[in-house]
Design a protein around this motif. Structure first.
Motif, PDB file in Angstrom:
ATOM      1  N   ASN A  85      19.263  40.086  53.105  1.00 38.09           N
ATOM      2  CA  ASN A  85      18.634  40.517  51.860  1.00 38.09           C
ATOM      3  C   ASN A  85      18.734  39.387  50.854  1.00 38.09           C
ATOM      4  O   ASN A  85      19.831  38.921  50.533  1.00 38.09           O
ATOM      5  CB  ASN A  85      19.322  41.780  51.323  1.00 38.09           C
ATOM      6  N   LEU A  86      17.596  38.924  50.357  1.00 33.27           N
ATOM      7  CA  LEU A  86      17.559  37.762  49.478  1.00 33.27           C
ATOM      8  C   LEU A  86      18.005  38.052  48.056  1.00 33.27           C
ATOM      9  O   LEU A  86      18.214  37.118  47.276  1.00 33.27           O
ATOM     10  CB  LEU A  86      16.135  37.182  49.459  1.00 33.27           C
ATOM     11  N   GLY A  87      18.154  39.329  47.693  1.00 33.77           N
ATOM     12  CA  GLY A  87      18.592  39.677  46.349  1.00 33.77           C
ATOM     13  C   GLY A  87      17.695  40.703  45.703  1.00 33.77           C
ATOM     14  O   GLY A  87      16.736  41.198  46.311  1.00 33.77           O
ATOM     15  N   ASP A  88      17.997  41.017  44.433  1.00 30.84           N
ATOM     16  CA  ASP A  88      17.257  42.078  43.749  1.00 30.84           C
ATOM     17  C   ASP A  88      16.582  41.601  42.469  1.00 30.84           C
ATOM     18  O   ASP A  88      16.158  42.414  41.645  1.00 30.84           O
ATOM     19  CB  ASP A  88      18.191  43.249  43.433  1.00 30.84           C
ATOM     20  N   GLY A  89      16.473  40.278  42.298  1.00 28.25           N
ATOM     21  CA  GLY A  89      15.776  39.735  41.131  1.00 28.25           C
ATOM     22  C   GLY A  89      14.505  39.030  41.573  1.00 28.25           C
ATOM     23  O   GLY A  89      13.809  39.499  42.473  1.00 28.25           O
ATOM     24  N   ASN A 145      14.663  36.172  42.927  1.00 19.23           N
ATOM     25  CA  ASN A 145      15.099  35.468  44.137  1.00 19.23           C
ATOM     26  C   ASN A 145      14.535  34.050  44.205  1.00 19.23           C
ATOM     27  O   ASN A 145      14.027  33.611  45.233  1.00 19.23           O
ATOM     28  CB  ASN A 145      14.729  36.272  45.384  1.00 19.23           C
ATOM     29  N   ARG A 146      14.626  33.366  43.077  1.00 23.38           N
ATOM     30  CA  ARG A 146      14.178  31.981  43.035  1.00 23.38           C
ATOM     31  C   ARG A 146      15.186  31.070  43.731  1.00 23.38           C
ATOM     32  O   ARG A 146      16.358  31.402  43.870  1.00 23.38           O
ATOM     33  CB  ARG A 146      13.970  31.525  41.583  1.00 23.38           C
ATOM     34  N   PHE A 147      14.703  29.914  44.131  1.00 25.03           N
ATOM     35  CA  PHE A 147      15.504  28.987  44.914  1.00 25.03           C
ATOM     36  C   PHE A 147      16.473  28.179  44.039  1.00 25.03           C
ATOM     37  O   PHE A 147      16.410  26.958  43.967  1.00 25.03           O
ATOM     38  CB  PHE A 147      14.584  28.034  45.683  1.00 25.03           C
ATOM     39  N   HIS A 148      17.389  28.879  43.372  1.00 25.45           N
ATOM     40  CA  HIS A 148      18.476  28.205  42.662  1.00 25.45           C
ATOM     41  C   HIS A 148      19.364  27.544  43.732  1.00 25.45           C
ATOM     42  O   HIS A 148      19.505  28.073  44.839  1.00 25.45           O
ATOM     43  CB  HIS A 148      19.274  29.237  41.857  1.00 25.45           C
ATOM     44  N   PRO A 149      19.970  26.400  43.443  1.00 22.36           N
ATOM     45  CA  PRO A 149      20.816  25.753  44.460  1.00 22.36           C
ATOM     46  C   PRO A 149      21.886  26.681  45.037  1.00 22.36           C
ATOM     47  O   PRO A 149      22.169  26.625  46.244  1.00 22.36           O
ATOM     48  CB  PRO A 149      21.441  24.586  43.690  1.00 22.36           C
ATOM     49  N   ASP A 150      22.489  27.526  44.206  1.00 21.28           N
ATOM     50  CA  ASP A 150      23.502  28.459  44.708  1.00 21.28           C
ATOM     51  C   ASP A 150      22.874  29.494  45.642  1.00 21.28           C
ATOM     52  O   ASP A 150      23.501  29.926  46.620  1.00 21.28           O
ATOM     53  CB  ASP A 150      24.193  29.180  43.544  1.00 21.28           C
ATOM     54  N   TRP A 151      21.653  29.888  45.337  1.00 20.35           N
ATOM     55  CA  TRP A 151      20.921  30.849  46.178  1.00 20.35           C
ATOM     56  C   TRP A 151      20.609  30.230  47.531  1.00 20.35           C
ATOM     57  O   TRP A 151      20.811  30.849  48.582  1.00 20.35           O
ATOM     58  CB  TRP A 151      19.655  31.270  45.445  1.00 20.35           C
ATOM     59  N   PHE A 164      10.217  41.637  43.918  1.00 19.63           N
ATOM     60  CA  PHE A 164       9.948  40.328  44.517  1.00 19.63           C
ATOM     61  C   PHE A 164      10.642  40.147  45.863  1.00 19.63           C
ATOM     62  O   PHE A 164      11.810  40.517  46.019  1.00 19.63           O
ATOM     63  CB  PHE A 164      10.427  39.200  43.591  1.00 19.63           C
ATOM     64  N   PHE A 165       9.930  39.542  46.802  1.00 16.73           N
ATOM     65  CA  PHE A 165      10.559  38.959  47.979  1.00 16.73           C
ATOM     66  C   PHE A 165      11.191  37.651  47.524  1.00 16.73           C
ATOM     67  O   PHE A 165      12.388  37.444  47.652  1.00 16.73           O
ATOM     68  CB  PHE A 165       9.513  38.732  49.080  1.00 16.73           C
ATOM     69  N   SER A 166      10.371  36.769  46.970  1.00 13.69           N
ATOM     70  CA  SER A 166      10.867  35.566  46.292  1.00 13.69           C
ATOM     71  C   SER A 166       9.746  34.988  45.447  1.00 13.69           C
ATOM     72  O   SER A 166       8.603  34.915  45.889  1.00 13.69           O
ATOM     73  CB  SER A 166      11.354  34.513  47.284  1.00 13.69           C
ATOM     74  N   ASN A 167      10.105  34.552  44.252  1.00 14.36           N
ATOM     75  CA  ASN A 167       9.124  33.986  43.330  1.00 14.36           C
ATOM     76  C   ASN A 167       9.126  32.456  43.360  1.00 14.36           C
ATOM     77  O   ASN A 167       8.542  31.819  42.487  1.00 14.36           O
ATOM     78  CB  ASN A 167       9.400  34.492  41.912  1.00 14.36           C
ATOM     79  N   GLY A 168       9.796  31.871  44.356  1.00 13.40           N
ATOM     80  CA  GLY A 168       9.669  30.437  44.567  1.00 13.40           C
ATOM     81  C   GLY A 168      10.758  29.588  43.938  1.00 13.40           C
ATOM     82  O   GLY A 168      11.871  30.044  43.676  1.00 13.40           O
ATOM     83  N   LEU A 169      10.430  28.322  43.702  1.00 17.57           N
ATOM     84  CA  LEU A 169      11.393  27.369  43.166  1.00 17.57           C
ATOM     85  C   LEU A 169      11.925  27.816  41.804  1.00 17.57           C
ATOM     86  O   LEU A 169      11.218  28.472  41.041  1.00 17.57           O
ATOM     87  CB  LEU A 169      10.753  25.987  43.025  1.00 17.57           C
ATOM     88  N   ASP A 170      13.152  27.437  41.511  1.00 14.40           N
ATOM     89  CA  ASP A 170      13.751  27.749  40.215  1.00 14.40           C
ATOM     90  C   ASP A 170      13.350  26.646  39.235  1.00 14.40           C
ATOM     91  O   ASP A 170      14.076  25.659  39.058  1.00 14.40           O
ATOM     92  CB  ASP A 170      15.276  27.833  40.356  1.00 14.40           C
TER      93      ASP A 170
END
Length: 222
Positions: A18-22, A24-30, A58-64
């Motif tokens: 599960n990538l998260g509940d926000g 889910n942008r590609f933050h380095p910690d993520w 969101f599944f993921s909104n991409g780069l942070d």
């Protein structure tokens, strides 16, 4: 990160990431958390497969882009980490299924393409590569991934127009393999993964490595 961090669960032979509940942008910690989850999946013995999903809109909104804006000096290292994640997912020696329960934009959409199969919600949510509209050209690695996984005209349209594809259109154009109701997204992905859990191993890994040899080379070339 304010959102829940990526986390891993297991249902019999299938790992569920599960990538998260926000957003889910590609933050380095993520990215590091997703990599750590994949470490655990790869270490597991026996039959296995992977389903990747998320919670919420969101599944993921991409780069942070906010993080990148304040850490411009780390752009090279950041892009290498993101493309390394794409390469790792694309080459995993097990079957992977993206259960796209919400929007998949930009790098988030690319992450779905790095999976073997994709299941998308048919009534809400978009799959989109908006780079042309936000004036960020695709890196050579991103270009290689997209053009390797989509039909030429679909890759062309999605990359040059930024079109937002709903589930049914995405299925008809083979961007995704299935478009189903909201409550069927995860069960359908689990069904595909479970049916193919026995295929994990060196043979599958070699097939993927040879099938996507050039794409993997470009993604890893930093």
């Amino acid at each position: 990160m304010s959102q829940a961090a990526p986390h891993l669960d297991r249902r019999d032979d299938v790992f569920v990431l599960n990538l998260g509940d926000g957003e889910n942008r590609f933050h380095p910690d993520w990215v590091a958390a997703v990599d750590a989850a994949l470490d655990e999946v790869e270490k597991a013995e026996g039959a296995k497969a992977l389903v990747t999903t998320a919670t919420g809109k969101f599944f993921s909104n991409g780069l942070d882009l906010d993080w990148l804006g304040s850490h411009a000096d780390q752009m090279g290292e950041y892009v290498a980490a993101v493309e390394g994640l794409f390469a790792r997912m694309l080459g995993l020696p097990l079957i992977t299924v993206a259960a796209i329960q919400g929007h998949a934009f930009a790098a988030g959409a690319m992450l779905t393409l790095a999976h073997d199969f994709r299941v998308m919600r048919d009534d809400r949510g978009f799959w989109c590569l908006p780079e042309v509209d936000i004036h960020i050209p695709f890196t050579p690695g991103m270009n290689a991934l997209i053009t390797a996984r989509l039909a030429p005209q679909v890759a062309h349209e999605s990359m040059t127009t930024g079109r937002r594809y709903g589930g049914a259109d995405a299925r008809d154009l083979a961007i995704v393999d299935r478009a189903v109701s909201e409550d069927a997204v995860l069960p359908t992905a689990l069904e595909i993964a479970t049916a193919n859990a026995g295929k994990t191993g060196d043979t599958l890994g070699t097939i993927k490595a040879r099938m996507y040899e050039e794409t993997l080379k470009v993604l890893r070339d930093h």
